[in-house]
Design a protein around this motif. Structure first.
Motif, short mmCIF file in Angstrom:
data_model
loop_
_atom_site.label_atom_id
_atom_site.label_comp_id
_atom_site.label_asym_id
_atom_site.label_seq_id
_atom_site.Cartn_x
_atom_site.Cartn_y
_atom_site.Cartn_z
N TRP A 43 9.89 34.05 17.93
CA TRP A 43 10.87 33.10 18.45
C TRP A 43 11.56 33.74 19.63
O TRP A 43 11.67 34.97 19.68
N ARG A 45 10.51 29.60 20.55
CA ARG A 45 9.32 28.83 20.88
C ARG A 45 9.58 28.09 22.19
O ARG A 45 10.67 27.57 22.40
N GLN A 58 15.30 30.85 17.05
CA GLN A 58 15.03 30.87 15.61
C GLN A 58 16.05 30.07 14.84
O GLN A 58 17.26 30.24 15.01
N CYS A 139 5.95 22.95 15.64
CA CYS A 139 6.71 23.98 14.91
C CYS A 139 6.60 23.68 13.43
O CYS A 139 7.56 23.23 12.79
#
Length: 808
Positions: A43, A45, A58, A139
C-alpha cells in the motif's frame, strides 16, 4: 513506559520479518477472478482513471464483527497538471472471507459508505463514484496480519465471557524419564473384541484385557500390566489374538497406536526392542504429564527473579520472590511449593510481576501470551477473535456422513436454556422445537424436522443456541455462525472456540472450559471435549501466527529425531470438529469424516472447511491444509520460536518442522532465510522490472493507461525493508482529518492545499503507525520464508516446497 513502548515497537518490527501472510497472487475462487488485483502486495494502491490518479492508503479498521468489516482510508487524488494532490478520507464496508492458512482476507460486496475531501468538496461526489467503480474489482484482498495488527495496537481485546469457567487443577505428573500419558474418559468400560479379548472403548489408544492382564500398544509392540495403575513392562511374548485386534483396528482407523513416529522425521521410529521403554501413566481423571530430561534444570530468566526449567518443552518456573513453583497448563497458571504439589489455580492478574517482565528475547517469551495485558496476550486475543469463513452451496449439501445414534435418541436438557440435545449421537444435535433440530458438522449448520433428517444447510440459527453455557458439552458449537444467506448460498464461519479456545475474564486465551463432560457410553463411546492431557499451550510460529499447539509427542532426546525433553506421548485430543468416538456400527473413531490427520495445531490456524468437497463449500484457495494435517506431531516448533524476534529460542534444542508438509529440509531452509531477513536492511534503491526506483526502499510502477472504456490500475511492486514509505506515511483520523508521518517521526496535518506541522496529533496515530509497520513487515515476511496460497511453500515448487493447494 516510553522505553517499554519503544522496545515493543522494535520487537514487533523484527518479528514481522518472519510472520504473516502474503497476497502476491489474485484471490482465487471457483474460477479465476476477472481482476487485476495482485493481492496485498503493498500500500498505497494506485489507480488511473482518465486523467486522474487515485492513491488509496492502507485501510484502518473501525470495526470487524463477524464477516462485516468497517474501515476508513486516506486517499490522494491528483489530476494531470495539478501542482499538488487533494487529500481526503473514504469510509468502506465489506463482507470478509478469511483464509487463515494463507493469512489473507478477501473483500466482497465492498461499498464506499461516505467520503470527505475538504479541500475539493465540489469534486468529492464524482471521485467517490469513480472509486466505487474501481475498488470492488481491483482491491479484493488485504493481508490478515495488517488487520490483526491494527486491531491489536488499538487494544481492542475481546472481553472474556461473563459465564464461569472451571480452573480446578488437574493431576500434574512430573517424570524425569521417558513417559506416556493415557487418558481414559471416565472409568474404563470393556466391550468384547476378538478371540476372548476385552477392549477399553472409552479411550483413543488400543487398550485390551486378556485374563486379568492389560495390554497397551506402544511403538512397535505391546506393554502389559496386571492393573491399569501398573506396573507396566514390555510384553515379551504377546498373545496371538492381540495381532488380530490390531489389524482390524488399524484397518478401520479405530485407534491411536502410540507408534511414536513423526511423519516428517528422517529418523527411525522408536522401538520397544531397542528402548527406552516409556513409563506409562493411565488416568481416569483430568491429568497432565510434564517430562524432563533427567532432574529439572533451572536457569535464570534475565532481568527477573524467575527461574525456568530448560530441559523440557513444558513450561515450569520457580519464583525466587515467593519460593513457589509455577506451571502453565492449557493457558492456566497453577502454583505449588514444589513440583510435587498440591497445586492451586492462580489468575493471570495475580501472577508475580516478573512474568510480565520476561524479556522478549527470552526462550520462554511465548508464555507472555498467557500473562494479561502483555503485547503477546493482546495479539493472541485478536487472532482468537477472527473467524475462518466459507461460502456453502445450499443445493445438494447435507450431513456427510450422516450422524450415528446409539439406539433410540435420548434427549437431555441444556442447563439455562429451553434447548435439549441428543446425548447418544455422534454429532452435536440440538432440539429447538418439536420439529426443529440443528446439527453442526465441520463448521456448517444444518437443520431438519427430525433427528433422522433429511438435513439441509441452515440459513439461520436460533439465537438461544448462542446462550449455551460453558458447563454444557455442546458449548463449542456456539462459535460457529451463519452470517448471511442468499437463495443459493450461505455465508458461514467459526472462531477458534470451535477448536477449544476460550477467552478468560482477564483477556487471556485459554484452552478448554475446564469442565469435565460425562461421555455417552453404550454400545458406542462418544467422547466430549477434554481440557487436560494434551499439553495444550498458546504458541507462535512464523506460518500460523498465534494458535494453540499440543505438547503431546514422543519427545525424548535427539536420537529419535524429536525434541529434547517434552510432554511425553499421548493420544491426539478430541475437541469440537475433531471429536472422536468408538462404535461397532461404523468405522471406528471419526472426526465427522473418515479423516486422520497427524498434525497438532488448532485454535487460530487451519481450516476445517477443507474437509468439504469443493462442490459444496467454496473457499478462496483451491485446497489447503487444516489444523489437523501436517506432520508436526509434537508441535515443538511452537515452543521453540520467539514471537517477537521470529527466531528459534535460545537454548531450544528443537528440530524445526513444517506444520503443513513433511519436508523438513524446506522448513529448516525457510527458518534460516527468516533469520537472514531479520538482520538485513533494504538497500535505498532496488530495481523492479517494469517499474521505477523510488527513494526510501519502495518501488512502484507508474500508473498505466487502460483500454478504452476501462479504468486502469497499477499493482504496486512488493516492498522490502523498513517502514519508510515514499511521499510520507498517510493516515485517516476517525473524524476525517488526514495526517502523515515524516521519517523523523513528526506528524503533519493536511490543511487546505498543503501540509502543516501538527502540534496535537491524535494519540492513536502513533499506535496506528506501529500497527502499519508491524502488519507490513509480517505480511512481507511470510512471503520471504516461502508462504503462499495453498498452504505453506505453495510458491516454492522449484525450490523443494510442497505443491500449492495440496492436501497432506
Amino acid at each position: 513506559m516510553k522505553n517499554r513502548m519503544a522496545g515493543w515497537s522494535r520487537g514487533l518490527i523484527t518479528a514481522g520479518l518472519v510472520l504473516g501472510a502474503v497476497f502476491a497472487r489474485p484471490a482465487a475462487a471457483q474460477a479465476p477472478l476477472a481482476s487485476t488485483d495482485s493481492g496485498d502486495a503493498g500500500w498505497p494502491r494506485q489507480f488511473l482513471s482518465a486523467t486522474t490518479t487515485f492513491s488509496v492508503y492502507q485501510p484502518q479498521v473501525d470495526s470487524w464483527k463477524g464477516n462485516r468489516l468497517e474501515v476508513r482510508a486516506a486517499v490522494a487524488v491528483r489530476d494531470t497538471g495539478a501542482a499538488e494532490p487533494a487529500f481526503g478520507v473514504i469510509w468502506m464496508s465489506a463482507r470478509t472471507d478469511v483464509d487463515k492458512t494463507n493469512r489473507m482476507v478477501s473483500l466482497d460486496d465492498l461499498k464506499i459508505t461516505k467520503a470527505s475531501f475538504p479541500s475539493a468538496a465540489a469534486s468529492g461526489a464524482a471521485w467517490q463514484s469513480t472509486l466505487q467503480q474501481l475498488l470492488p474489482e481491483n482491491c479484493r484482498s488485504i493481508a490478515l496480519d495488517r488487520l490483526e495488527a491494527d486491531l491489536a495496537v488499538q487494544q481492542e481485546i475481546r472481553e472474556g465471557s461473563a459465564q464461569p469457567l472451571r480452573n480446578v487443577p488437574p493431576r500434574v505428573v512430573f517424570s524425569s524419564v521417558p513417559a506416556m500419558l493415557v487418558p481414559i474418559d471416565g472409568q474404563p468400560v470393556l466391550r468384547p473384541a476378538a478371540d476372548g479379548l476385552q477392549r477399553v472403548i472409552n479411550t483413543r489408544v488400543l487398550l485390551l484385557q486378556d485374563a486379568g492382564t492389560f495390554y497397551l500398544h506402544v511403538f512397535d509392540g505391546w506393554m502389559q500390566a496386571p492393573a491399569l495403575t501398573g506396573p507396566w513392562s514390555v510384553t515379551k511374548s504377546p498373545p496371538g489374538a492381540l495381532a488380530t485386534v490390531l489389524q482390524s483396528a488399524s484397518a478401520d482407523n479405530q485407534v491411536e497406536l502410540l507408534d511414536g513416529a513423526a511423519a516428517d522425521s528422517t529418523q527411525p521410529a522408536p522401538s520397544l526392542a531397542s528402548g527406552p521403554a516409556p513409563a506409562i501413566y493411565v488416568s481416569t481423571d483430568p491429568a497432565e504429564l510434564i517430562v524432563t530430561d533427567g532432574a529439572p534444570d533451572y536457569v535464570p530468566v534475565e532481568g527477573t527473579q524467575l527461574l525456568y526449567v530448560r530441559n523440557t518443552t513444558g513450561r515450569v518456573f520457580k519464583s525466587i520472590g515467593d519460593n513457589q513453583t509455577y506451571v502453565l497448563i492449557s493457558g492456566r497458571w497453577y502454583r505449588a511449593a514444589s513440583t510435587q504439589g498440591p497445586w492451586t489455580y492462580v489468575s493471570g492478574k495475580n501472577l508475580p510481576g516478573d512474568f510480565a517482565r520476561i524479556p522478549d528475547t527470552s526462550p520462554v517469551e511465548n508464555v507472555k501470551a498467557s500473562v494479561p495485558e502483555t503485547p503477546q496476550a493482546q495479539e493472541a486475543a485478536i487472532a482468537n477473535s477472527i473467524p475462518q469463513t466459507a461460502t456453502v452451496k445450499r443445493a445438494g449439501t447435507t450431513l456427510d456422513p450422516a450422524p450415528t445414534i446409539d439406539g433410540e435418541p435420548q434427549l437431555r436438557p441444556i442447563e439455562g436454556t429451553t434447548l435439549q440435545y441428543v446425548l447418544n449421537a455422534s454429532l452435536p444435535i440440538i432440539e429447538t422445537g418439536p420439529i426443529a433440530f440443528y446439527a453442526v458438522q465441520n463448521g456448517v449448520w444444518f437443520v431438519a424436522s427430525s433427528v433422522q433428517g433429511p438435513w439441509a444447510v441452515a440459513a439461520s440459527v436460533p439465537a438461544e443456541i448462542y446462550s449455551i453455557p460453558p458447563s454444557s458439552p455442546l458449548y463449542y458449537v456456539t462459535f460457529v455462525r451463519v452470517y448471511d444467506a442468499t437463495p443459493d448460498e450461505v455465508y458461514v464461519g467459526y472462531t477458534p472456540g470451535y477448536y477449544g479456545t476460550v477467552m478468560d475474564p482477564t483477556g487471556v486465551v485459554i484452552y478448554g472450559t475446564g469442565y469435565y463432560y460425562t461421555p455417552w457410553i453404550g454400545a458406542d463411546w462418544y467422547g466430549f471435549p477434554l481440557t487436560y492431557g494434551f499439553g495444550a499451550c498458546v504458541r507462535w510460529t512464523p506460518w500460523t501466527g498465534w494458535g494453540y499447539g499440543y505438547g503431546f509427542g514422543w519427545s525424548w532426546g535427539l536420537g529419535i529425531g524429536m525434541a529434547w525433553g517434552g510432554w511425553g506421548w499421548g493420544p491426539h485430543p478430541w475437541w469440537g470438529p475433531s471429536a472422536w468416538w468408538w462404535g461397532r456400527g461404523f468405522r471406528g473413531f471419526g472426526r465427522g469424516v473418515p479423516f486422520r490427520g497427524r498434525g497438532g495445531w488448532a485454535g487460530t490456524t487451519g481450516d476445517v472447511y477443507a474437509r468439504w468437497d469443493r462442490a459444496r463449500v467454496v473457499n478462496r484457495a483451491p485446497l489447503r491444509a487444516e489444523a489437523w494435517t501436517g506432520g508436526l506431531r509434537g508441535t515443538h516448533v511452537g515452543v521453540a520460536y520467539n514471537s517477537h524476534t521470529g527466531m528459534l529460542g535460545i537454548g531450544q534444542r528443537v528440530p524445526v518442522r513444517n506444520i503443513y508438509s513433511y519436508n523438513r529440509a524446506t522448513i529448516e531452509r525457510s527458518a534460516q532465510l527468516g533469520g537472514r531477513v531479520g538482520g538485513i536492511e533494504a538497500s535505498p534503491r532496488r530495481a523492479i522490472p517494469g517499474g521505477r526506483a523510488i527513494p526510501g526502499g519502495i518501488e512502484r510502477s507508474a500508473p498505466t493507461r487502460a483500454p478504452a472504456g476501462r479504468p486502469a490500475i497499477t499493482a504496486p511492486a512488493p516492498r522490502f525493508g523498513g517502514p519508510a514509505r515514499a511521499g510520507g506515511d498517510v493516515y485517516a483520523a476517525p473524524g476525517g482529518d488526514v495526517y502523515r508521518r515524516s521519517p523523523a517521526g513528526a506528524w503533519q496535518q493536511h490543511v487546505g492545499n498543503g501540509w502543516q506541522r501538527s502540534g496535537a496529533a491524535p494519540p492513536a496515530l502513533d499506535r496506528e503507525f506501529q500497527a502499519r509497520t508491524m502488519g507490513e513487515q509480517r505480511a512481507q515476511g511470510f512471503r520471504a520464508i516461502g508462504g503462499s496460497r495453498g498452504g505453506f511453500g505453495g510458491g516454492m515448487r522449484g525450490g523443494g516446497g510442497i505443491r500449492a493447494g495440496g492436501r497432506h
